[in-house]
Every structure is written in structure tokens, then in C-alpha cells.
Scaffold this motif. Sequence first.
Motif, mmCIF file in Angstrom:
data_model
loop_
_atom_site.group_PDB
_atom_site.id
_atom_site.type_symbol
_atom_site.label_atom_id
_atom_site.label_comp_id
_atom_site.label_asym_id
_atom_site.label_seq_id
_atom_site.Cartn_x
_atom_site.Cartn_y
_atom_site.Cartn_z
ATOM 1 N N SER A 174 2.474 0.457 1.953
ATOM 2 C CA SER A 174 2.780 1.188 0.677
ATOM 3 C C SER A 174 2.854 2.654 1.080
ATOM 4 C CB SER A 174 1.844 0.826 -0.362
ATOM 5 O OG SER A 174 2.203 -0.418 -1.017
ATOM 6 N N LEU A 175 2.174 3.169 1.780
ATOM 7 C CA LEU A 175 2.133 4.312 2.196
ATOM 8 C C LEU A 175 3.352 4.584 2.957
ATOM 9 C CD1 LEU A 175 1.028 7.298 2.345
ATOM 10 C CD2 LEU A 175 -0.668 6.556 4.217
ATOM 11 N N VAL A 176 3.880 3.860 3.988
ATOM 12 C CA VAL A 176 4.789 4.013 4.624
ATOM 13 C C VAL A 176 6.217 3.804 4.137
ATOM 14 C CG1 VAL A 176 6.283 2.835 6.691
ATOM 15 C CG2 VAL A 176 3.660 2.854 6.874
ATOM 16 N N ASN A 196 -7.041 7.299 1.113
ATOM 17 C CA ASN A 196 -6.700 8.356 0.084
ATOM 18 C C ASN A 196 -5.160 7.917 -0.692
ATOM 19 O OD1 ASN A 196 -8.667 10.000 1.016
ATOM 20 N ND2 ASN A 196 -7.413 11.283 2.391
ATOM 21 N N PHE A 197 -4.471 7.412 -0.113
ATOM 22 C CA PHE A 197 -3.138 7.130 -0.842
ATOM 23 C C PHE A 197 -3.484 6.072 -2.076
ATOM 24 C CE2 PHE A 197 0.877 4.428 -1.337
ATOM 25 C CZ PHE A 197 1.511 5.577 -1.782
ATOM 26 N N GLU A 198 -4.355 4.914 -1.428
ATOM 27 C CA GLU A 198 -4.654 3.878 -2.297
ATOM 28 C C GLU A 198 -5.385 4.598 -3.710
ATOM 29 O OE1 GLU A 198 -6.405 1.017 0.216
ATOM 30 O OE2 GLU A 198 -4.498 0.059 0.795
ATOM 31 N N ARG A 199 -6.539 5.521 -3.377
ATOM 32 C CA ARG A 199 -7.004 6.090 -4.416
ATOM 33 C C ARG A 199 -6.251 6.847 -5.321
ATOM 34 N NH1 ARG A 199 -12.173 6.733 -0.587
ATOM 35 N NH2 ARG A 199 -13.210 4.999 -1.570
ATOM 36 N N ALA A 200 -5.494 7.738 -4.608
ATOM 37 C CA ALA A 200 -4.245 8.414 -5.648
ATOM 38 C C ALA A 200 -3.458 7.469 -6.502
ATOM 39 C CB ALA A 200 -3.449 9.159 -4.749
ATOM 40 N N ARG A 201 -3.373 6.217 -5.846
ATOM 41 C CA ARG A 201 -2.840 5.353 -6.931
ATOM 42 C C ARG A 201 -3.632 4.780 -7.856
ATOM 43 N NH1 ARG A 201 1.322 1.632 -3.473
ATOM 44 N NH2 ARG A 201 1.739 0.864 -5.461
ATOM 45 N N GLY A 202 -5.013 4.681 -7.794
ATOM 46 C CA GLY A 202 -5.842 4.152 -8.672
ATOM 47 C C GLY A 202 -5.987 2.829 -8.284
ATOM 48 N N GLU A 203 -6.183 2.552 -6.822
ATOM 49 C CA GLU A 203 -6.211 1.221 -6.432
ATOM 50 C C GLU A 203 -7.732 1.279 -5.676
ATOM 51 O OE1 GLU A 203 -3.052 0.232 -3.803
ATOM 52 O OE2 GLU A 203 -1.499 0.140 -5.491
ATOM 53 N N THR A 204 -8.340 0.240 -5.467
ATOM 54 C CA THR A 204 -9.388 0.030 -4.698
ATOM 55 C C THR A 204 -9.008 -0.062 -3.164
ATOM 56 O OG1 THR A 204 -10.784 -0.953 -6.316
ATOM 57 C CG2 THR A 204 -11.425 -1.326 -4.339
ATOM 58 N N PRO A 205 -9.578 0.664 -2.283
ATOM 59 C CA PRO A 205 -9.026 0.338 -0.789
ATOM 60 C C PRO A 205 -8.824 -1.334 -0.596
ATOM 61 C CG PRO A 205 -10.354 2.171 -1.197
ATOM 62 C CD PRO A 205 -10.505 1.669 -2.099
ATOM 63 N N ALA A 206 -8.085 -1.563 0.192
ATOM 64 C CA ALA A 206 -7.896 -3.072 0.500
ATOM 65 C C ALA A 206 -8.818 -3.355 1.743
ATOM 66 C CB ALA A 206 -6.445 -3.424 0.890
ATOM 67 N N TRP A 207 -9.265 -2.278 2.634
ATOM 68 C CA TRP A 207 -10.137 -2.615 3.614
ATOM 69 C C TRP A 207 -11.515 -1.898 3.251
ATOM 70 C CZ3 TRP A 207 -11.889 1.309 6.939
ATOM 71 C CH2 TRP A 207 -11.179 2.474 6.625
#
Length: 164
Positions: A24-26, A135-146
Motif C-alpha cells: 500500500s505504501l508503494v 509509520n504509513f500503517e499507523r498514519a492510516r490507523g492500522e495495526t502494523p501487519a508485522w
Amino acid sequence: MCSSDLPKPAVVMVTSARPGDGKSLVAYLLAASLEKAKHRVSLVEVPNEKEASDERLTTLIEEARSNYDFTVIDAATFSGSRSVLSLARLVDGILVAVRIGRTPSADDHSMVGILEQFGGNVVGVVAIEADAIENFERARGETPAWTPFQPRRGAEQKDRKSVV
């Protein structure tokens, strides 16, 4: 990959072999870069849905080509994704995201082979830093997948950022 290397209009799909590899970041960064270069860009998220029939995906791609210079598809993670396999033959190029620090596995090699068997054009692999993905996942309000390496109880805690 350079925007001049692709025909216009072009549709590029971004996928990964595993969750947390930064696809998603890419996709976001590619779309933002193309937009900054003054192209008409669409960023589309296509989850792995049973309703994502070949007909619906074909319509999506046709509409994207008619309305945008570039469409970037943030596709589902490859493993078991019917929509990724269907899209592989429809898009102009496929980028594979891989998290830095994760050793390429048989899953990665197998995924590329399968995508190519389905008529996909894998144009590149993009390596992403684990911290950037988190950082990208947190900014999107997601829990990091790893999750980073966790030392055993009683072991001295070292700098976790250096162990991914």
C-alpha cells in the motif's frame, strides 16, 4: 520504472507475497510521484473479494484507461488472491513490494512465476524499510501487519530497529 517506460494510459498493479511488505505504501508513493509529475492519476484499492469477477475487473481497467494517464492498483496480498491473478493479465505492469530485512522466500519466487504464467508483466521489485511501512500503517490507523523481533525473557534488549 519510469513513467516514460510505460504506455499512456497505463495501469500498474502493486502486490506482495506477504502482508506487511509495504504494497500500500508503494502504491501510494507511486501515485503521488506520478501526480507530482503532472499526470492524471487514479489510486484504486482492490481487495480480495469473491465479488471481484473478471467482468467487473475488466470494466474497472477499461474505465481507468479512459479517464487517467496512470492508474495504480493497490491489490490484495498475493497468497490465495483470485483478484490479483485476474488483474495480472489485465494490467500493463506489476510491481512487487518486499520489506527490507525479510529474506526473499520460495513464496516470492513462486508468486512471480505464477503472475507471469497468468500473463502478468512483472516490471520490478520495490524494497521498503520496515520503519516506513510501520509509520504509513499507523498514519492510516492500522495495526502494523508485522511485528519486530522480540527478545526472549531475561535477555538484554538491544536496539529493536536494527533487528527486523
